[in-house]
Design a protein around this motif. Sequence first.
Motif, PDB file in Angstrom:
ATOM      1  N   LYS A  41      -4.428  -4.230  -8.347  1.00 34.80           N
ATOM      2  CA  LYS A  41      -5.735  -3.744  -7.892  1.00 34.80           C
ATOM      3  C   LYS A  41      -6.609  -4.869  -7.358  1.00 34.80           C
ATOM      4  O   LYS A  41      -7.475  -4.655  -6.504  1.00 34.80           O
ATOM      5  N   GLU A  42      -6.382  -6.084  -7.859  1.00 33.40           N
ATOM      6  CA  GLU A  42      -7.203  -7.218  -7.429  1.00 33.40           C
ATOM      7  C   GLU A  42      -7.023  -7.550  -5.956  1.00 33.40           C
ATOM      8  O   GLU A  42      -7.826  -8.295  -5.381  1.00 33.40           O
ATOM      9  N   ILE A  43      -5.982  -7.029  -5.327  1.00 33.25           N
ATOM     10  CA  ILE A  43      -5.755  -7.273  -3.900  1.00 33.25           C
ATOM     11  C   ILE A  43      -6.947  -6.804  -3.082  1.00 33.25           C
ATOM     12  O   ILE A  43      -7.238  -7.356  -2.006  1.00 33.25           O
ATOM     13  N   GLN A  44      -7.668  -5.802  -3.563  1.00 33.24           N
ATOM     14  CA  GLN A  44      -8.832  -5.300  -2.832  1.00 33.24           C
ATOM     15  C   GLN A  44      -9.859  -6.396  -2.579  1.00 33.24           C
ATOM     16  O   GLN A  44     -10.611  -6.343  -1.606  1.00 33.24           O
ATOM     17  N   ASP A  88      -9.941   1.773   0.113  1.00 32.59           N
ATOM     18  CA  ASP A  88      -9.762   2.920  -0.772  1.00 32.59           C
ATOM     19  C   ASP A  88      -8.315   2.935  -1.234  1.00 32.59           C
ATOM     20  O   ASP A  88      -7.401   3.240  -0.457  1.00 32.59           O
ATOM     21  N   ASN A  89      -8.116   2.596  -2.498  1.00 38.74           N
ATOM     22  CA  ASN A  89      -6.775   2.517  -3.086  1.00 38.74           C
ATOM     23  C   ASN A  89      -6.482   3.830  -3.807  1.00 38.74           C
ATOM     24  O   ASN A  89      -6.779   3.994  -4.986  1.00 38.74           O
ATOM     25  N   LEU A  90      -5.892   4.775  -3.094  1.00 40.63           N
ATOM     26  CA  LEU A  90      -5.601   6.089  -3.661  1.00 40.63           C
ATOM     27  C   LEU A  90      -4.457   6.000  -4.670  1.00 40.63           C
ATOM     28  O   LEU A  90      -3.734   5.007  -4.719  1.00 40.63           O
ATOM     29  N   ARG A  91      -4.287   7.059  -5.461  1.00 42.25           N
ATOM     30  CA  ARG A  91      -3.249   7.086  -6.488  1.00 42.25           C
ATOM     31  C   ARG A  91      -2.263   8.225  -6.224  1.00 42.25           C
ATOM     32  O   ARG A  91      -2.658   9.339  -5.869  1.00 42.25           O
ATOM     33  N   ALA A 121      -4.555  -9.695   4.967  1.00 38.50           N
ATOM     34  CA  ALA A 121      -5.886  -9.080   4.906  1.00 38.50           C
ATOM     35  C   ALA A 121      -6.836  -9.724   5.919  1.00 38.50           C
ATOM     36  O   ALA A 121      -7.602  -9.034   6.599  1.00 38.50           O
ATOM     37  N   SER A 122      -6.769 -11.040   6.033  1.00 37.49           N
ATOM     38  CA  SER A 122      -7.626 -11.741   6.996  1.00 37.49           C
ATOM     39  C   SER A 122      -7.250 -11.405   8.440  1.00 37.49           C
ATOM     40  O   SER A 122      -8.120 -11.229   9.301  1.00 37.49           O
ATOM     41  N   MET A 123      -5.962 -11.276   8.711  1.00 35.59           N
ATOM     42  CA  MET A 123      -5.505 -10.936  10.062  1.00 35.59           C
ATOM     43  C   MET A 123      -5.976  -9.538  10.472  1.00 35.59           C
ATOM     44  O   MET A 123      -6.398  -9.319  11.613  1.00 35.59           O
ATOM     45  N   LEU A 124      -5.912  -8.590   9.548  1.00 33.00           N
ATOM     46  CA  LEU A 124      -6.351  -7.228   9.856  1.00 33.00           C
ATOM     47  C   LEU A 124      -7.845  -7.188  10.149  1.00 33.00           C
ATOM     48  O   LEU A 124      -8.291  -6.472  11.047  1.00 33.00           O
ATOM     49  N   ALA A 125      -8.613  -7.983   9.406  1.00 34.72           N
ATOM     50  CA  ALA A 125     -10.055  -8.032   9.649  1.00 34.72           C
ATOM     51  C   ALA A 125     -10.363  -8.638  11.011  1.00 34.72           C
ATOM     52  O   ALA A 125     -11.207  -8.138  11.761  1.00 34.72           O
ATOM     53  N   ARG A 126      -9.668  -9.723  11.362  1.00 36.44           N
ATOM     54  CA  ARG A 126      -9.902 -10.362  12.647  1.00 36.44           C
ATOM     55  C   ARG A 126      -9.478  -9.467  13.809  1.00 36.44           C
ATOM     56  O   ARG A 126     -10.053  -9.515  14.894  1.00 36.44           O
TER      57      ARG A 126
END
Length: 327
Positions: A118-121, A129-132, A99-104
């Motif tokens: 869900k806590e991964i968000q 957006d965590n679709l179902r 997640a940090s790498m994608l942001a950087r």
Amino acid sequence: MNVAKSGYRVFSANSSAACTELAKKITEVEVKESVRGQTIFIIQTIPRDVNTAIMELLVMAYALKTSCAKNIIGVIPYFPYSKQCKMRKRGSIVCKLLASMLARAGLTHIITMDLHQKEIQGFFSFPVDNLRASPFLIQYIQEEIPDYRNAIIVAKSPAAAKRAQSYAERLRLGLAVIHGEAQCSESDMADGRHSPPSVRNTTGHTGLELPLMMAKEKPPITVVGDDDIIDDVGDYVAAAEILKERGAYKIYIMATHGLLSADAPRLIEESAIDEVVVTNTVPHEVQKLQCPKIKTVDVSMILAEAIRRIHNGESMAYLFRNITVDD
């Protein structure tokens, strides 16, 4: 590169043919060059070579960032390393690192589907957006499984009970849970909070909260099992054997992400499982050739609608209608 006509661009990564195919289903194809001031969507499915796909996504995002794209939105239907989202003993939380790498690299938003937790968000510094996939899987059950109203939704472990319950409630079906002590638990006992880790007795008795059924008194039961990821199918095959012994007539496995690695197709083909239904968030064409029991549900429609709504600044709430908290 896939380009829509209304001012935003959709890029398809080249990691697999399945990624390109999914991108074609989402939008039409055109080619242009400048991305300055544009909102960019990068579609990246995750093939077996996970790290190559991740690196490709990072390079594309950084290239768009340095080309002055306004917003860079990753459409990643299956988020890799999502199971590595808890501290176990003294290990690392790889999902947080990714997640940090994608942001950087420059991503400003992510569209994904059925995160393992869900806590991964909370790992991300930008919106997720965590679709179902459940509406598509439920539709498959209603339209493709004969006499589905005589079915029972089964959770293969107590950890999956809430998710299975959400399916059972929407389909108005009974719920059963296969219980027993798992060999690789995701409980707090293994997440590094205890030092040294306590020793557990691994000799547990496996049972099933499903009453024995007399064939002469009741019609055969169709069993539908649900999970978010199916990879190593050993647990599913073992569960299918138990359910067959308890009187199940047909057994269907429903999962969002069909990783199906190693010998999974062969094990499924040789097992008591009648069908494994997965979505096209992950490429699995080779596995389908090896095992005709594997079926695919297309979820490109909801991904396309998510892209359209984000671009137009519309609410995403409509995509979560009739979705329960435990789904």
